[in-house]
Design an enzyme around this catalytic site. Structure first.
Site, PDB file in Angstrom:
ATOM      1  N   HIS A  46      40.582  48.223  36.518  1.00 30.20           N
ATOM      2  CA  HIS A  46      41.030  47.649  37.435  1.00 30.20           C
ATOM      3  C   HIS A  46      42.721  49.061  36.780  1.00 30.20           C
ATOM      4  CE1 HIS A  46      40.661  43.055  37.176  1.00 30.20           C
ATOM      5  NE2 HIS A  46      39.701  43.853  37.252  1.00 30.20           N
ATOM      6  N   GLU A  48      46.412  48.031  37.836  1.00 27.85           N
ATOM      7  CA  GLU A  48      47.458  47.957  36.591  1.00 27.85           C
ATOM      8  C   GLU A  48      47.110  48.104  35.244  1.00 27.85           C
ATOM      9  OE1 GLU A  48      47.116  44.597  39.122  1.00 27.85           O
ATOM     10  OE2 GLU A  48      46.070  45.568  38.559  1.00 27.85           O
ATOM     11  N   CYS A  76      45.795  39.893  38.606  1.00 29.95           N
ATOM     12  CA  CYS A  76      44.346  38.514  37.553  1.00 29.95           C
ATOM     13  C   CYS A  76      45.139  38.508  36.337  1.00 29.95           C
ATOM     14  CB  CYS A  76      43.021  38.930  37.818  1.00 29.95           C
ATOM     15  SG  CYS A  76      42.915  40.476  36.120  1.00 29.95           S
ATOM     16  N   CYS A  79      45.463  41.464  33.679  1.00 34.17           N
ATOM     17  CA  CYS A  79      46.130  42.300  34.312  1.00 34.17           C
ATOM     18  C   CYS A  79      47.403  41.665  33.860  1.00 34.17           C
ATOM     19  CB  CYS A  79      46.385  43.156  35.671  1.00 34.17           C
ATOM     20  SG  CYS A  79      45.025  43.889  35.593  1.00 34.17           S
TER      21      CYS A  79
END
Length: 163
Positions: A46, A48, A76, A79
């Site tokens: 991801h 992040e 999410c 993260c």
């Protein structure tokens, strides 16, 4: 946020969901990331998480206590948990993620008073631009998948009179 959008466009160029992130410390970007889940075949890829990993290397610590994280879509649960764990004090997000967001949409991990760290959240910065980028991506994806499905369903003409 403009730099996070640039990162999101890198994801989109790979056919990934266009999500980008940058982490700023003392006025300069020290971590960048963009969504690469399909490319890397990894749940952890991801934007992040990548940005946090890079920023931690620059700072030389897992604590990012004086940093601000900018992201094009609400984080999410994974993260958001990493943001809390990294002690990032501020998150600026462009738009909400009503299906998986954990900065207030589905859950609010970032501001859960039961944790030992809460995050200040600012939302809506270039939100319409980021929301439109995501909407456009998913419309294109649905169209591409529909076309592929229709192409697969059509009989192939082999020239010998058989389907």
């Amino acid at each position: 946020m403009r730099q996070a959008i640039r990162q999101a466009k890198k994801a989109e160029a790979l056919g990934e969901v266009p999500i980008g992130c940058v982490i700023v410390y003392e006025g300069r970007v020290i971590g960048r990331g963009y969504n690469r889940r399909n490319t890397d075949k990894s749940t952890l890829s991801h934007a992040e998480i990548t940005a946090i990993r890079k920023a931690s290397k620059v700072i030389g610590d897992w604590r990012l206590e004086e940093c601000t994280l900018y992201v094009t879509l609400e984080p999410c649960q994974m993260c958001s948990g990493a943001i809390v764990q990294a002690r990032i004090p501020r998150v600026v997000m462009a738009c909400r993620n009503p299906k998986a967001g954990c900065a207030g949409s589905v859950l609010n991990i970032l501001q859960n008073p039961d944790f030992n760290h809460q995050v200040e959240v600012t939302e809506g910065v270039l939100g319409e631009e980021c929301s439109n980028m995501l909407t456009s991506f998913f419309k294109g994806l649905r169209l591409r998948l529909k076309t592929e499905k229709e192409s697969a369903a059509k009989p192939v003409d082999t020239g010998n009179g058989v389907g």
